[in-house]
Design a protein around this motif. Structure first.
Motif, mmCIF file in Angstrom:
data_model
loop_
_atom_site.group_PDB
_atom_site.id
_atom_site.type_symbol
_atom_site.label_atom_id
_atom_site.label_comp_id
_atom_site.label_asym_id
_atom_site.label_seq_id
_atom_site.Cartn_x
_atom_site.Cartn_y
_atom_site.Cartn_z
ATOM 1 N N VAL A 90 0.835 -1.202 0.000
ATOM 2 C CA VAL A 90 0.000 0.000 0.000
ATOM 3 C C VAL A 90 0.871 1.254 0.000
ATOM 4 N N ARG A 91 2.030 1.188 0.678
ATOM 5 C CA ARG A 91 2.940 2.339 0.643
ATOM 6 C C ARG A 91 3.391 2.632 -0.784
ATOM 7 N N LEU A 92 3.647 1.578 -1.549
ATOM 8 C CA LEU A 92 4.060 1.764 -2.940
ATOM 9 C C LEU A 92 2.913 2.318 -3.789
ATOM 10 N N ILE A 93 1.686 1.908 -3.489
ATOM 11 C CA ILE A 93 0.539 2.502 -4.189
ATOM 12 C C ILE A 93 0.502 4.000 -3.921
ATOM 13 N N GLY A 94 0.736 4.385 -2.661
ATOM 14 C CA GLY A 94 0.771 5.802 -2.325
ATOM 15 C C GLY A 94 1.856 6.549 -3.073
ATOM 16 N N GLU A 95 3.020 5.926 -3.215
ATOM 17 C CA GLU A 95 4.107 6.556 -3.981
ATOM 18 C C GLU A 95 3.705 6.756 -5.440
ATOM 19 N N ILE A 129 -5.121 8.123 2.687
ATOM 20 C CA ILE A 129 -5.605 6.853 3.228
ATOM 21 C C ILE A 129 -4.540 5.771 3.078
ATOM 22 N N CYS A 130 -3.710 5.873 2.048
ATOM 23 C CA CYS A 130 -2.585 4.926 1.938
ATOM 24 C C CYS A 130 -1.635 5.113 3.114
ATOM 25 N N ASP A 131 -1.316 6.367 3.453
ATOM 26 C CA ASP A 131 -0.453 6.627 4.605
ATOM 27 C C ASP A 131 -1.075 6.069 5.886
ATOM 28 N N GLU A 211 -1.193 -1.609 -10.629
ATOM 29 C CA GLU A 211 -0.369 -2.622 -11.282
ATOM 30 C C GLU A 211 1.103 -2.226 -11.295
ATOM 31 N N ARG A 212 1.391 -0.927 -11.409
ATOM 32 C CA ARG A 212 2.785 -0.485 -11.319
ATOM 33 C C ARG A 212 3.338 -0.743 -9.917
#
Length: 521
Positions: A90-95, A129-131, A211-212
């Motif tokens: 989820v942290r990577l989704i936030g990035e 929300i990711c954070d 997906e990234r």
């Protein structure tokens, strides 16, 4: 060249590019594959001009069932991944959202009609929300519970639940998915998303971003995040499939009345985020300048197309003649137009149906004795091609007829009051119970409003409007709003199953409540 010709050229040069061209360029930059589109698929349009942006390949019911199957298998693998590692995903989704914020925010503006700052703000909600979820991934705490039995330990543990279905509405085309998905992912669930058929492109953009992140994370099981594109028949597959133990549905109360019983019939959990006929009270002691600004945003922001939009305003008779004329002036001067243009505060309604619904409500208001300020279609310049509505402020003699129901458009009903207890009762006398607010500097009024005998809504604010909730607090409401909670606080518990565990580490077998059951070996 004449001064007039120069002015015309300057205006043309400053005009935003056609929405369709801009959207297609953004989709390409976000990495949405060509296979997502089809010349004979469902049209994706922009409310800015009504133009078709592209055609999207729809998901068939059989394909939807297959997607749910993939998500179910993905859940079996994902639940075994330690929660902090799930948080890293989820942290990577936030990035990735941070990197794509401008493009995704612009796509929200193009497809949903939100002004630029609101489009960007919606993506910021996703980042926030990711954070929140990343921190939560290390705080999925249970309890150790005192037990009456010697040499025993009792505790509760929380486990992943399964496939989480998400049905979202057009007005928050990406944020609502993230409120659910970020929590579901860290809780160990997979997610199957059915976005509104009016905002399919933003869903494709989000899926490309996920997906990234999955590629960077490595080891994400296939099917962890699925998107179903289509209409009601695809949504029904998601609602009825036994492999989906929890479903979050955002939309109208009418939709919730259909979805809720179907989920209940198979004992699935429902997180229902439905209608909101939200109100505010302006008391004699209110800071009227603060109230004016808070009311204006809450009532006109997003062209009145928020579930938390301010729709009813109760103004004390002692300040009514000071506040309401100022509000009428603001309503007459607010800038309406292309949401991409700097300074625009009110963009288009989503479609013709929304505009016609607003017109019907205003006609009914006049018939009920209401005095309508504003309203009608705004057609200046390029706005002639979309359904742009002039925000309407309606002075009503009492709370009746159209005031008692939600019209998803920029209509604010204003009424006088004299007694505080009576106005709180009037405030609560509608079916929905989402959000509410009071403008006052009277401590007793403020505390009473947020106490048990005050507002009956899931959100009760003081000296801010009912809209603009932030990540951290649980979002949702009572009564016809559905009772669901998303985003902050302990909303994560809805996405997990609780187990109460008792461990006997002694040599005897005492029973609870003093029960005896002795047998001979």
């Amino acid at each position: 060249m004449s001064a007039r010709d120069q002015a015309v050229l300057k205006t043309v040069a400053a005009a935003p590019a056609p929405a369709a061209d801009e959207a297609r360029a953004i989709l390409k930059r976000l990495g949405v594959p060509d296979s997502a589109f089809a010349t004979s698929g469902r049209p994706a349009t922009s409310p800015i001009s009504g133009a078709v942006i592209t055609h999207v390949r729809e998901t068939s019911p059989d394909e939807a069932k297959a997607a749910i199957g993939r998500a179910h298998e993905a859940f079996k693998a994902w639940r075994k991944v330690p929660a902090p590692k799930r948080g890293e995903f989820v942290r990577l989704i936030g990035e990735e959202l941070r990197a794509a914020k401008d493009d995704l925010g612009r796509l929200v503006t193009l497809e949903a009609g939100k002004v630029t700052s609101e489009g960007l703000g919606e993506v910021q909600e996703m980042i926030d929300i990711c954070d929140f979820a990343v921190g939560l991934s290390r705080q999925l705490y249970g309890l150790t519970i005192a037990t009456e039995r010697a040499d025993h330990r009792m505790m509760e543990t929380w486990h992943p639940l399964g496939v989480c279905g998400v049905i979202s509405a057009f007005n928050f085309p990406v944020a609502v998915w993230s409120w659910n998905a970020a929590l579901a992912f860290v809780c160990g669930d997979s997610v199957v998303w059915k976005p509104s058929e009016k905002t399919l492109l933003t869903a494709l953009g989000v899926q490309a971003i996920v997906e990234r992140a999955a590629k960077r994370f490595g080891g994400v099981p296939e099917g962890l995040s699925e998107v179903l594109l289509g209409g009601r028949e695809v949504g029904e597959v998601l609602v009825e499939d036994e492999r989906v133990p929890i479903l979050s549905a955002t939309g109208s109360t009418a939709m919730g009345r259909q979805v809720g019983p179907k989920l209940a019939s198979r004992f699935a959990r429902a997180i229902l985020e439905l209608g909101g006929n939200n109100a505010a009270i302006v008391s004699p002691s209110a800071d009227l300048d603060l109230a004016l600004r808070g009311i204006a945003f809450a009532a006109m922001g997003t062209a009145g197309q928020r579930c938390t939009t301010l729709r009813r305003l109760f103004v004390h008779e002692s300040v009514y003649d000071k506040l309401v004329p100022s509000l009428v002036k603001v309503y007459g001067s607010v800038r309406i137009g292309d949401p991409r243009t700097e300074g625009t505060l009110v963009g288009p309604l989503i479609d013709k149906s929304a505009f016609e619904g607003m017109e019907r409500a205003l006609d009914e208001s006049r018939a009920a004795g209401g005095k309508v300020h504003g309203g009608g279609r705004y057609t200046e310049g390029a706005c002639a091609d979309g359904y742009y509505a002039k925000p309407a402020l309606v002075e009503m003699p009492k709370q009746t007829g159209p005031v008692l129901r939600e019209t998803f458009a920029p209509i604010l009903y204003v009424m006088r009051y004299s007694d505080f207890d009576e106005v709180v009762e009037a405030h609560n006398a509608v079916g929905a119970g989402l959000s509410s607010s009071i403008f006052t500097t009277d401590l007793r009024e403020a505390e009473t409003f947020i106490a048990s005998a005050g507002s009956d809504c899931g959100i009760a604010n003081v000296n801010i409007g009912p809209s603009g909730a932030e990540i951290g607090g649980a979002f949702g409401g009572e009564k016809e709003t559905g009772g669901g909670r998303e985003a902050g606080s302990d909303a994560w518990k809805a996405y997990m199953r609780r187990a109460t565990n008792t461990i006997n580490y002694g040599k005897t077998l005492p029973l609870a409540q003093g029960v005896t059951f002795d047998v001979e070996a």
